[in-house]
Design a protein around this motif. Structure first.
Motif, PDB file in Angstrom:
ATOM      1  N   VAL A 125       0.823  -1.008  -0.053  1.00 18.66           N
ATOM      2  CA  VAL A 125       0.082   0.068  -0.117  1.00 18.66           C
ATOM      3  C   VAL A 125       0.888   1.366  -0.002  1.00 18.66           C
ATOM      4  N   TYR A 126       0.858   2.056  -1.117  1.00 21.17           N
ATOM      5  CA  TYR A 126       1.575   3.322  -1.192  1.00 21.17           C
ATOM      6  C   TYR A 126       0.533   4.546  -0.146  1.00 21.17           C
ATOM      7  N   SER A 127       1.160   5.199   0.556  1.00 24.94           N
ATOM      8  CA  SER A 127       0.690   6.287   1.334  1.00 24.94           C
ATOM      9  C   SER A 127       1.018   7.569   0.720  1.00 24.94           C
ATOM     10  N   PHE A 128       0.196   8.215   0.196  1.00 25.08           N
ATOM     11  CA  PHE A 128       0.666   9.634  -0.351  1.00 25.08           C
ATOM     12  C   PHE A 128       0.706  10.630   0.855  1.00 25.08           C
ATOM     13  N   THR A 129       0.028  10.389   2.015  1.00 25.79           N
ATOM     14  CA  THR A 129       0.257  11.060   3.008  1.00 25.79           C
ATOM     15  C   THR A 129       1.511  10.998   3.639  1.00 25.79           C
ATOM     16  N   LYS A 130       1.952   9.920   3.803  1.00 24.78           N
ATOM     17  CA  LYS A 130       3.254   9.637   4.490  1.00 24.78           C
ATOM     18  C   LYS A 130       4.408   9.580   3.434  1.00 24.78           C
ATOM     19  N   GLN A 131       3.982   9.510   2.151  1.00 26.06           N
ATOM     20  CA  GLN A 131       5.149   9.242   1.109  1.00 26.06           C
ATOM     21  C   GLN A 131       5.992   7.979   1.358  1.00 26.06           C
ATOM     22  N   GLU A 132       5.346   6.735   1.596  1.00 28.24           N
ATOM     23  CA  GLU A 132       6.162   5.649   1.479  1.00 28.24           C
ATOM     24  C   GLU A 132       4.983   4.397   1.443  1.00 28.24           C
ATOM     25  N   SER A 133       5.752   3.581   1.003  1.00 31.95           N
ATOM     26  CA  SER A 133       4.897   2.296   0.578  1.00 31.95           C
ATOM     27  C   SER A 133       5.182   1.375   1.810  1.00 31.95           C
ATOM     28  N   ASN A 134       3.897   0.936   2.314  1.00 35.91           N
ATOM     29  CA  ASN A 134       4.046  -0.284   3.291  1.00 35.91           C
ATOM     30  C   ASN A 134       3.585  -1.758   2.963  1.00 35.91           C
ATOM     31  N   VAL A 184     -10.812  10.027  23.399  1.00 34.08           N
ATOM     32  CA  VAL A 184      -9.814   9.199  23.388  1.00 34.08           C
ATOM     33  C   VAL A 184      -8.682   9.825  22.468  1.00 34.08           C
ATOM     34  N   VAL A 185      -7.439   9.725  22.991  1.00 35.12           N
ATOM     35  CA  VAL A 185      -6.373  10.255  22.004  1.00 35.12           C
ATOM     36  C   VAL A 185      -5.364   8.971  21.976  1.00 35.12           C
ATOM     37  N   PHE A 186      -5.186   8.594  20.632  1.00 33.77           N
ATOM     38  CA  PHE A 186      -3.920   7.846  20.623  1.00 33.77           C
ATOM     39  C   PHE A 186      -2.771   8.325  20.113  1.00 33.77           C
ATOM     40  N   ALA A 187      -1.823   7.962  20.961  1.00 31.91           N
ATOM     41  CA  ALA A 187      -0.178   8.304  20.484  1.00 31.91           C
ATOM     42  C   ALA A 187       0.037   7.686  19.147  1.00 31.91           C
ATOM     43  N   ARG A 188       0.767   8.328  18.334  1.00 34.08           N
ATOM     44  CA  ARG A 188       1.385   7.649  17.053  1.00 34.08           C
ATOM     45  C   ARG A 188       2.829   7.280  17.128  1.00 34.08           C
ATOM     46  N   LYS A 189       2.964   6.446  16.393  1.00 33.47           N
ATOM     47  CA  LYS A 189       4.393   5.792  16.475  1.00 33.47           C
ATOM     48  C   LYS A 189       5.296   6.339  15.342  1.00 33.47           C
ATOM     49  N   LYS A 190       4.449   7.138  14.443  1.00 27.11           N
ATOM     50  CA  LYS A 190       5.141   7.506  13.182  1.00 27.11           C
ATOM     51  C   LYS A 190       4.498   9.037  12.951  1.00 27.11           C
ATOM     52  N   GLN A 191       5.393   9.960  12.871  1.00 29.02           N
ATOM     53  CA  GLN A 191       4.533  11.344  12.594  1.00 29.02           C
ATOM     54  C   GLN A 191       4.102  11.529  11.179  1.00 29.02           C
ATOM     55  N   SER A 192       2.843  11.763  11.022  1.00 27.58           N
ATOM     56  CA  SER A 192       2.320  11.811   9.864  1.00 27.58           C
ATOM     57  C   SER A 192       2.753  13.227   9.043  1.00 27.58           C
ATOM     58  N   LEU A 193       2.413  13.514   7.896  1.00 29.95           N
ATOM     59  CA  LEU A 193       2.715  14.701   7.391  1.00 29.95           C
ATOM     60  C   LEU A 193       1.788  15.970   7.836  1.00 29.95           C
ATOM     61  N   THR A 194       0.598  15.320   8.228  1.00 27.11           N
ATOM     62  CA  THR A 194      -0.521  16.490   8.370  1.00 27.11           C
ATOM     63  C   THR A 194      -0.553  16.517  10.078  1.00 27.11           C
ATOM     64  N   LEU A 195       0.459  15.842  10.702  1.00 26.11           N
ATOM     65  CA  LEU A 195       0.922  16.171  12.011  1.00 26.11           C
ATOM     66  C   LEU A 195       1.964  17.190  11.968  1.00 26.11           C
ATOM     67  N   THR A 196       1.751  18.461  12.497  1.00 22.78           N
ATOM     68  CA  THR A 196       2.878  19.586  12.332  1.00 22.78           C
ATOM     69  C   THR A 196       3.845  19.375  13.432  1.00 22.78           C
TER      70      THR A 196
END
Lengths: 194, 194
Positions: free
Chosen positions: A96-105, B76-88
């Protein structure tokens, strides 16, 4: 779905003509009551179908998928984006390619939890380019299960994913279909409008 | 919690003296009805406390945390393990080492969703070495919020995490506390036994 559209108008933030930020109730902070209503709405839309399994992908699909599963009495399986050491080789995988994260998983689902006997609905938080759903459809096909349809919380109707998937004959139910994010404003498709 | 212990006896698989596989109802496939009961049991145990926010970490904490949030009417808030591009950049971060995945992850939570006014409960699926909870506690401390306590679905009571966290004065409520996985058999601590 009215409550969802109202919530998007109320707290969604338009970051650009492509990006709607809804992390205050859907994909970082979760509004449990709204997610319960979302799950129940998916159940309503697919009330005429027998569903034995709800398939989603970590992480933001889990809350709406779980409320759907609770409503219809079916287990939920979430595809993993990374293989854990306690998941052995007994898995279906897809890319799966994620455009948001710019990586393939690589995503994976254990063969223990999806079989040719299953009637599956796929749930996800967003539908934009359709990459995640395509990966999940691929996994359902590998398993030999019957794919009943797809349920999406928010579809970016101005991107290509929904059209691509519907053109393949898939039933896609989106609870909020965005027509445009131009000029910092969220506009929805009316029911039945395409 | 009796229903949970029974489910573990029924479908949990002991892979070694350290590893219990419960991916048929908790961390890959989800049993929505059991997760609802788990969320309600957390609410019971903390019924004497005012909680304004449920904090968990993706992905397996999301289902139980969401049912707790629904029961007590808190987001509920879930901590993310990777930062997404829309999280500044507007985030609290901490480091969490995963023994299961043998890697260190930066976890992050938006400053928008955790503030000094919050009374927070931390929820997670497993407590073993306590790394994930320690990272979440660090984030709560950074925010200045008040930490009410921690709720764990399954604690591996023979590992050090629970003792370390309780020794710091933290209230930890585990719904199933495993005493031993020796000889392929799951043994639980009785209530009150340590």
């Amino acid at each position: 779905m009215k409550a969802l559209q109202e919530k998007i108008h109320e707290v969604g933030r338009v970051l650009s003509a492509d990006v709607l930020k809804v992390d205050s109730f859907l994909n970082h902070q979760i509004d449990p009551q709204l997610m319960k209503e979302v799950g129940e709405e998916f159940a309503n839309r697919y009330a005429n179908e027998v569903i034995t399994k709800v398939l989603t992908i970590e992480s933001s699909g889990i809350a709406p998928a779980t409320f759907l599963g609770l409503t219809i009495g079916a287990p939920v399986v979430f595809a993993r984006k990374k293989q854990s050491l306690t998941l052995t080789d007994n898995v279906y995988t897809s890319e799966v390619y994620s455009f948001t994260k710019q990586e393939s998983n690589k995503i994976s689902v254990s063969r223990d939890f999806l079989t040719a006997d299953d009637n599956v609905i796929i749930i996800d938080d967003f539908l934009a380019n359709g990459e995640a759903v395509k990966g999940l459809v691929d996994i359902v096909n590998q398993s030999g299960a019957h794919l009943v349809g797809v349920g999406i919380v928010i579809e970016k109707g101005f991107q290509q994913g929904g059209k691509l998937l519907r053109d393949q004959g898939l039933r896609i139910e989106s609870l909020a279909r965005i027509k445009s994010l131009e000029n910092g404003k969220v506009e929805f498709f009316e029911d039945g409008e395409f």
